[in-house]
Design a protein around this motif. Structure first.
Motif, PDB file in Angstrom:
ATOM      1  N   LEU A  55      32.160  16.741  24.559  1.00 21.24           N
ATOM      2  CA  LEU A  55      33.081  16.669  25.782  1.00 21.24           C
ATOM      3  C   LEU A  55      32.457  15.591  26.980  1.00 21.24           C
ATOM      4  CD1 LEU A  55      32.189  20.761  27.748  1.00 21.24           C
ATOM      5  CD2 LEU A  55      34.713  18.965  27.373  1.00 21.24           C
ATOM      6  N   PHE A  56      32.250  14.987  26.480  1.00 20.97           N
ATOM      7  CA  PHE A  56      31.845  13.396  26.730  1.00 20.97           C
ATOM      8  C   PHE A  56      32.051  12.553  26.074  1.00 20.97           C
ATOM      9  CE2 PHE A  56      30.465  16.528  30.506  1.00 20.97           C
ATOM     10  CZ  PHE A  56      31.093  15.743  31.439  1.00 20.97           C
ATOM     11  N   PRO A  57      33.126  11.729  25.560  1.00 15.24           N
ATOM     12  CA  PRO A  57      33.772  11.003  24.878  1.00 15.24           C
ATOM     13  C   PRO A  57      33.018   9.394  25.542  1.00 15.24           C
ATOM     14  CG  PRO A  57      35.568  11.525  25.127  1.00 15.24           C
ATOM     15  CD  PRO A  57      33.517  12.852  25.342  1.00 15.24           C
ATOM     16  N   GLN A  58      33.136   9.280  26.678  1.00 17.66           N
ATOM     17  CA  GLN A  58      33.336   8.512  26.660  1.00 17.66           C
ATOM     18  C   GLN A  58      31.482   8.134  27.548  1.00 17.66           C
ATOM     19  OE1 GLN A  58      34.055  11.042  28.335  1.00 17.66           O
ATOM     20  NE2 GLN A  58      33.632  10.948  30.658  1.00 17.66           N
ATOM     21  N   LEU A  59      30.719   8.480  26.809  1.00 19.25           N
ATOM     22  CA  LEU A  59      29.344   8.687  26.906  1.00 19.25           C
ATOM     23  C   LEU A  59      28.436   7.690  25.905  1.00 19.25           C
ATOM     24  CD1 LEU A  59      27.630  11.404  28.619  1.00 19.25           C
ATOM     25  CD2 LEU A  59      28.441   9.145  30.283  1.00 19.25           C
ATOM     26  N   VAL A  60      29.389   8.582  25.046  1.00 20.56           N
ATOM     27  CA  VAL A  60      29.164   8.515  23.684  1.00 20.56           C
ATOM     28  C   VAL A  60      29.519   6.822  22.656  1.00 20.56           C
ATOM     29  CG1 VAL A  60      28.988   9.190  21.221  1.00 20.56           C
ATOM     30  CG2 VAL A  60      28.617  10.959  22.934  1.00 20.56           C
ATOM     31  N   THR A  61      30.821   7.017  22.496  1.00 23.43           N
ATOM     32  CA  THR A  61      31.297   5.295  22.387  1.00 23.43           C
ATOM     33  C   THR A  61      31.378   4.330  22.476  1.00 23.43           C
ATOM     34  OG1 THR A  61      33.751   6.542  22.390  1.00 23.43           O
ATOM     35  CG2 THR A  61      33.808   4.759  21.305  1.00 23.43           C
ATOM     36  N   PRO A  62      30.415   4.029  23.485  1.00 23.64           N
ATOM     37  CA  PRO A  62      29.520   2.736  23.915  1.00 23.64           C
ATOM     38  C   PRO A  62      28.849   2.167  23.374  1.00 23.64           C
ATOM     39  CG  PRO A  62      30.512   3.412  26.300  1.00 23.64           C
ATOM     40  CD  PRO A  62      30.535   4.692  24.831  1.00 23.64           C
ATOM     41  N   TRP A  63      27.923   2.987  23.633  1.00 21.18           N
ATOM     42  CA  TRP A  63      26.761   2.887  22.333  1.00 21.18           C
ATOM     43  C   TRP A  63      26.994   2.898  20.111  1.00 21.18           C
ATOM     44  CZ3 TRP A  63      22.252   4.321  24.920  1.00 21.18           C
ATOM     45  CH2 TRP A  63      20.982   3.705  23.856  1.00 21.18           C
ATOM     46  N   THR A  64      28.188   3.143  20.316  1.00 18.18           N
ATOM     47  CA  THR A  64      28.444   2.564  18.955  1.00 18.18           C
ATOM     48  C   THR A  64      28.414   1.414  18.441  1.00 18.18           C
ATOM     49  OG1 THR A  64      31.043   3.923  18.882  1.00 18.18           O
ATOM     50  CG2 THR A  64      28.672   5.096  18.759  1.00 18.18           C
ATOM     51  N   GLU A  65      29.165   0.484  19.979  1.00 22.30           N
ATOM     52  CA  GLU A  65      29.577  -0.898  19.912  1.00 22.30           C
ATOM     53  C   GLU A  65      29.018  -1.664  20.207  1.00 22.30           C
ATOM     54  OE1 GLU A  65      34.088   1.578  21.344  1.00 22.30           O
ATOM     55  OE2 GLU A  65      32.541   0.222  22.789  1.00 22.30           O
ATOM     56  N   GLU A  66      27.370  -1.495  20.484  1.00 21.52           N
ATOM     57  CA  GLU A  66      26.658  -2.746  20.661  1.00 21.52           C
ATOM     58  C   GLU A  66      25.643  -2.999  19.492  1.00 21.52           C
ATOM     59  OE1 GLU A  66      27.135  -4.515  23.116  1.00 21.52           O
ATOM     60  OE2 GLU A  66      28.541  -3.878  24.657  1.00 21.52           O
ATOM     61  N   GLY A  67      24.625  -4.366  19.731  1.00 18.53           N
ATOM     62  CA  GLY A  67      23.779  -4.366  19.122  1.00 18.53           C
ATOM     63  C   GLY A  67      24.329  -3.564  17.222  1.00 18.53           C
ATOM     64  N   LEU A  68      23.208  -3.271  16.253  1.00 19.65           N
ATOM     65  CA  LEU A  68      22.485  -3.177  15.126  1.00 19.65           C
ATOM     66  C   LEU A  68      24.186  -2.126  14.744  1.00 19.65           C
ATOM     67  CD1 LEU A  68      18.975  -3.345  13.852  1.00 19.65           C
ATOM     68  CD2 LEU A  68      21.032  -4.834  13.478  1.00 19.65           C
ATOM     69  N   LEU A  69      24.591  -1.318  15.484  1.00 21.00           N
ATOM     70  CA  LEU A  69      25.283   0.103  15.184  1.00 21.00           C
ATOM     71  C   LEU A  69      26.099  -0.469  15.196  1.00 21.00           C
ATOM     72  CD1 LEU A  69      23.632   3.167  17.012  1.00 21.00           C
ATOM     73  CD2 LEU A  69      23.974   2.497  14.413  1.00 21.00           C
ATOM     74  N   GLY A  70      27.093  -1.183  16.320  1.00 20.66           N
ATOM     75  CA  GLY A  70      28.248  -1.859  16.341  1.00 20.66           C
ATOM     76  C   GLY A  70      28.341  -2.980  15.184  1.00 20.66           C
ATOM     77  N   ARG A  71      27.363  -4.395  14.919  1.00 22.20           N
ATOM     78  CA  ARG A  71      27.367  -4.498  14.050  1.00 22.20           C
ATOM     79  C   ARG A  71      28.172  -4.150  12.681  1.00 22.20           C
ATOM     80  NH1 ARG A  71      22.970  -8.834  13.184  1.00 22.20           N
ATOM     81  NH2 ARG A  71      23.353  -8.573  15.453  1.00 22.20           N
ATOM     82  N   ALA A  72      27.481  -3.003  12.177  1.00 23.10           N
ATOM     83  CA  ALA A  72      27.455  -2.530  11.078  1.00 23.10           C
ATOM     84  C   ALA A  72      29.135  -1.372  11.077  1.00 23.10           C
ATOM     85  CB  ALA A  72      26.903  -1.061  10.834  1.00 23.10           C
TER      86      ALA A  72
END
Ligand code: 6GU
Length: 250
Positions: A8-25
């Motif tokens: 119900l809160f995509p705006q909480l989840v998405t930023p986490w996937t955009e930074e650091g090692l995850l973001g790079r992958a």
């Protein structure tokens, strides 16, 4: 590796996937995240996803049909997930062994609840139910991201070398040894001499001893599963039958 996350809160989840090692992958298209807003699957014009519990009582319950439509959308867009994981404090506790198993899959789908939780029939729509520990969160998002963190770092396409996590806490069955870097002295605290001795054999032995000592002191429960060759000695053998986080699931 594909992760799909229904929340119900995509705006909480998405930023986490955009930074650091995850973001790079993600940028390199080595892993992908598809975040689904459960509200898009309400099936009504008010975008209402919850209702009052049958039998009465406080709080609201997220409707089973909402979860079902979200899961169908994930399947239509990305294919059948290898696992559909409901995040819930009533789930199977997450361990390093579970993370290692999940990290071998190609597509993990997460269903995050909020408020009082989902209609219990959602359990019939998922392949497993996972908890990240014995405490209650306000929602499953942090738990889903915890599983993302624990699994993505085990994938060579995310981390690069396999070596860096070989020595980790829990994957050896023990806590990590302490690490130091410059400065040599900080506010009167010095670096253990052995680390600047240049003697790699001594350094290795010291690190293993520290790992054992710290584990004995802080997490003696973990040692039940490891076999100490001798008390002062440092070598630890994995016992496949132990009941802690190193157990391989079948
Ligand atoms: Cl997966 N969800 C919630 N809401 N609380 C938790 C949990 C999950 N794991 C531990 N506590």
């Amino acid at each position: 590796m594909k992760y799909s996350i229904c929340t119900l809160f995509p705006q909480l989840v998405t930023p986490w996937t955009e930074e650091g090692l995850l973001g790079r992958a993600v940028e390199k298209e080595l892993i992908s995240f598809d975040v689904y807003n459960l509200r898009d699957f309400s099936g009504n014009k008010h975008n209402k996803v919850d209702d009052t519990p049958y039998g009465g009582g406080a709080g609201m319950v997220i409707r089973v049909d909402v979860a079902a439509r979200a899961i169908e959308a994930v399947k239509a867009d990305l294919g059948e997930p290898d696992e559909i994981i409901l995040l819930s404090p009533a789930g199977e506790p997450l361990t390093q062994a579970m993370a290692e198993e999940l990290a071998t899959k190609d597509h993990l789908c997460f269903i995050c609840g909020r408020y009082e939780g989902f209609d219990a029939r959602v359990e019939q729509l998922v392949t497993r139910e996972v908890s990240i520990g014995d405490y209650v969160l306000m929602g499953g998002e942090v738990a889903a991201l915890t599983i993302v963190e624990a699994t993505a770092r085990l994938r060579t396409e995310v981390i690069g070398s396999e070596e860096s996590h070989q020595q980790d806490s829990f994957s050896s069955g023990m806590l990590d040894y302490p690490e130091y870097t410059r400065p040599l002295t900080f506010e009167g605290m010095t670096v253990p001499e052995v680390l600047t001795s240049g003697n790699h054999g001594k350094v290795d032995a010291w690190r293993k001893e520290m790992a054992v000592e710290r584990t004995k002191e802080r997490r003696p429960d973990l040692l039940e599963g490891a076999t100490l060759v001798s008390d002062k000695e440092t070598s630890i053998t994995k016992n496949p039958n132990k009941k802690n986080g190193n157990k391989k699931s079948d």
